[in-house]
Design a protein around this motif. Structure first.
Motif, PDB file in Angstrom:
ATOM      1  N   THR A 116       0.827  -1.204   0.000  1.00 26.46           N
ATOM      2  CA  THR A 116       0.000   0.000   0.000  1.00 26.46           C
ATOM      3  C   THR A 116       0.860   1.253   0.000  1.00 26.46           C
ATOM      4  O   THR A 116       0.579   2.218  -0.723  1.00 26.46           O
ATOM      5  CB  THR A 116      -0.936   0.006   1.224  1.00 26.46           C
TER       6      THR A 116
ATOM      7  N   ALA B 263      -0.132   2.714  -3.761  1.00 24.79           N
ATOM      8  CA  ALA B 263      -1.154   3.768  -3.740  1.00 24.79           C
ATOM      9  C   ALA B 263      -0.608   5.101  -4.271  1.00 24.79           C
ATOM     10  O   ALA B 263      -1.175   5.680  -5.206  1.00 24.79           O
ATOM     11  CB  ALA B 263      -1.738   3.921  -2.343  1.00 24.79           C
TER      12      ALA B 263
ATOM     13  N   SER C  91      -1.083   7.633  -8.180  1.00 24.61           N
ATOM     14  CA  SER C  91      -1.180   9.076  -8.415  1.00 24.61           C
ATOM     15  C   SER C  91      -0.187   9.511  -9.479  1.00 24.61           C
ATOM     16  O   SER C  91      -0.508  10.300 -10.378  1.00 24.61           O
ATOM     17  CB  SER C  91      -0.914   9.846  -7.105  1.00 24.61           C
TER      18      SER C  91
ATOM     19  N   GLU D  24      -6.027  11.686  -6.901  1.00 23.30           N
ATOM     20  CA  GLU D  24      -6.390  11.309  -5.538  1.00 23.30           C
ATOM     21  C   GLU D  24      -7.295  10.087  -5.525  1.00 23.30           C
ATOM     22  O   GLU D  24      -7.143   9.187  -4.691  1.00 23.30           O
ATOM     23  CB  GLU D  24      -7.064  12.474  -4.824  1.00 23.30           C
TER      24      GLU D  24
ATOM     25  N   GLU E  57      -6.640   6.378  -3.848  1.00 24.54           N
ATOM     26  CA  GLU E  57      -7.571   5.877  -2.842  1.00 24.54           C
ATOM     27  C   GLU E  57      -8.183   4.537  -3.253  1.00 24.54           C
ATOM     28  O   GLU E  57      -8.333   3.636  -2.426  1.00 24.54           O
ATOM     29  CB  GLU E  57      -8.684   6.899  -2.606  1.00 24.54           C
TER      30      GLU E  57
ATOM     31  N   ARG F 179      -5.647   1.917  -2.692  1.00 22.85           N
ATOM     32  CA  ARG F 179      -5.526   1.659  -1.261  1.00 22.85           C
ATOM     33  C   ARG F 179      -6.653   0.727  -0.777  1.00 22.85           C
ATOM     34  O   ARG F 179      -6.412  -0.240  -0.053  1.00 22.85           O
ATOM     35  CB  ARG F 179      -5.557   2.984  -0.497  1.00 22.85           C
ATOM     36  N   LYS F 180      -7.876   1.027  -1.214  1.00 17.66           N
ATOM     37  CA  LYS F 180      -9.018   0.204  -0.822  1.00 17.66           C
ATOM     38  C   LYS F 180      -8.922  -1.196  -1.437  1.00 17.66           C
ATOM     39  O   LYS F 180      -9.278  -2.197  -0.801  1.00 17.66           O
ATOM     40  CB  LYS F 180     -10.322   0.874  -1.254  1.00 17.66           C
TER      41      LYS F 180
END
Length: 230
Positions: A99, A103, A107, A205, A209, A212-213
Motif C-alpha cells: 500500500t 497507492a 497518483s 487522488e 484511494e 488503497r481500498k
C-alpha cells in the motif's frame, strides 16, 4: 499461442517446453506456491516436482535456488525445499508495504498519463473479472500480476517494480476457491476496472484511494476470508 486445454487444468499438471526450462520451472513453482498448492512447512522433493513437471531434475533444482535467493523457499540440504509458513502478521506487513508503494504510485501514473486512455489495462481488468467469475484461479493470479506490475512499469522505476514483485511472491493465498464460489473475487476484479476509470479520468487522488481500498480488500482475500470475517 492458443492453449490446448483450460488454464486451470494446465496449472495442475503443466508440461513444460524444451526452451528456458529453468525459467518455466521457476514460474510454475512460483504459481503453485502463491496459490498455496504446495503446503507451507512441508518438505518437497525436487525429484518429485521434476517428475510432475515432466522435466529433468537440473532445471527444477536451479529454479528452487532462484526462489530461495528471493526468500520464497528454504532449501533443505539433501532433502529438497520448504515453503516458509506465513502468519497473519506476515501478510499484514506485506500488504502495508504494498500500500505504501502502490497507492502513491497510482497518483504518479495518473499524472503521467494525463487523461490518456489505457485500453490494454482495461482489457486486463475485464479479463481479471471474467477469470474471477469463472473461478479460474491461475488466470486470475497471472492477470492480476500483469495489471499491477504493468501499471508500475509505466513509471520506469525498476527498483519499485522489483520490490512490489518480491512482496507479491512472498504472500500466499488461502481458501481462494471458497471466496471465488462466494463471488468475492468477482468484486475484486471489478475494482481493477474502477482503478482504470480513475486513471483515465485524470483523478490522481481517486486513483490512489481506489488502489488503497483494493489492497485492503485483497489482504482479506489472500488470507482466505471476506472483509466481514474476523
Amino acid at each position: 499461442m492458443t492453449p490446448s486445454r483450460p488454464a486451470a487444468a494446465a496449472a495442475r499438471t503443466p508440461q513444460l517446453k524444451s526452451v528456458s526450462l529453468r525459467e518455466q520451472a521457476r514460474e510454475a513453482l512460483r504459481t503453485r506456491i502463491v496459490l498455496g498448492e504446495i503446503e507451507p512447512g512441508q518438505v518437497e522433493s525436487v525429484i518429485n516436482v521434476a517428475t510432475d513437471l515432466g522435466v529433468s531434475v537440473t532445471p527444477v533444482r536451479e529454479a528452487v535456488m532462484d526462489l530461495a535467493n528471493l526468500g520464497i523457499v528454504e532449501v533443505i540440504r539433501n532433502r529438497g525445499f520448504r515453503v516458509p509458513v506465513l502468519t497473519d502478521h506476515d501478510l499484514d506487513e506485506i500488504f502495508r508495504l504494498r500500500t505504501m508503494l502502490e497507492a502513491p504510485a497510482m497518483s504518479e501514473v495518473t499524472e503521467l498519463l494525463d487523461g490518456r486512455a489505457i485500453p490494454e489495462f482495461r482489457q486486463l481488468a475485464e479479463q481479471i473479472t471474467d477469470a474471477a467469475r469463472e473461478g479460474d484461479l491461475t488466470s486470475f493470479l497471472d492477470l492480476d500480476r500483469q495489471f499491477h506490475m504493468g501499471l508500475l512499469e509505466l513509471l520506469g522505476n525498476r527498483r519499485l517494480v522489483t520490490m512490489v514483485s518480491q512482496l507479491r511472491d512472498q504472500a500466499r493465498m488461502r481458501g481462494l476457491q471458497k471466496l471465488a464460489d462466494q463471488g468475492e473475487l468477482t468484486r475484486s476484479g471489478e475494482e481493477h476496472i474502477e482503478i482504470v476509470d480513475a486513471i483515465e479520468s485524470g483523478d490522481t487522488e481517486l486513483a490512489a484511494e481506489l488502489m488503497r481500498k483494493h489492497l485492503a480488500h485483497s489482504r482479506g482475500i489472500w488470507a482466505g476470508r471476506t472483509e466481514g470475517d474476523s
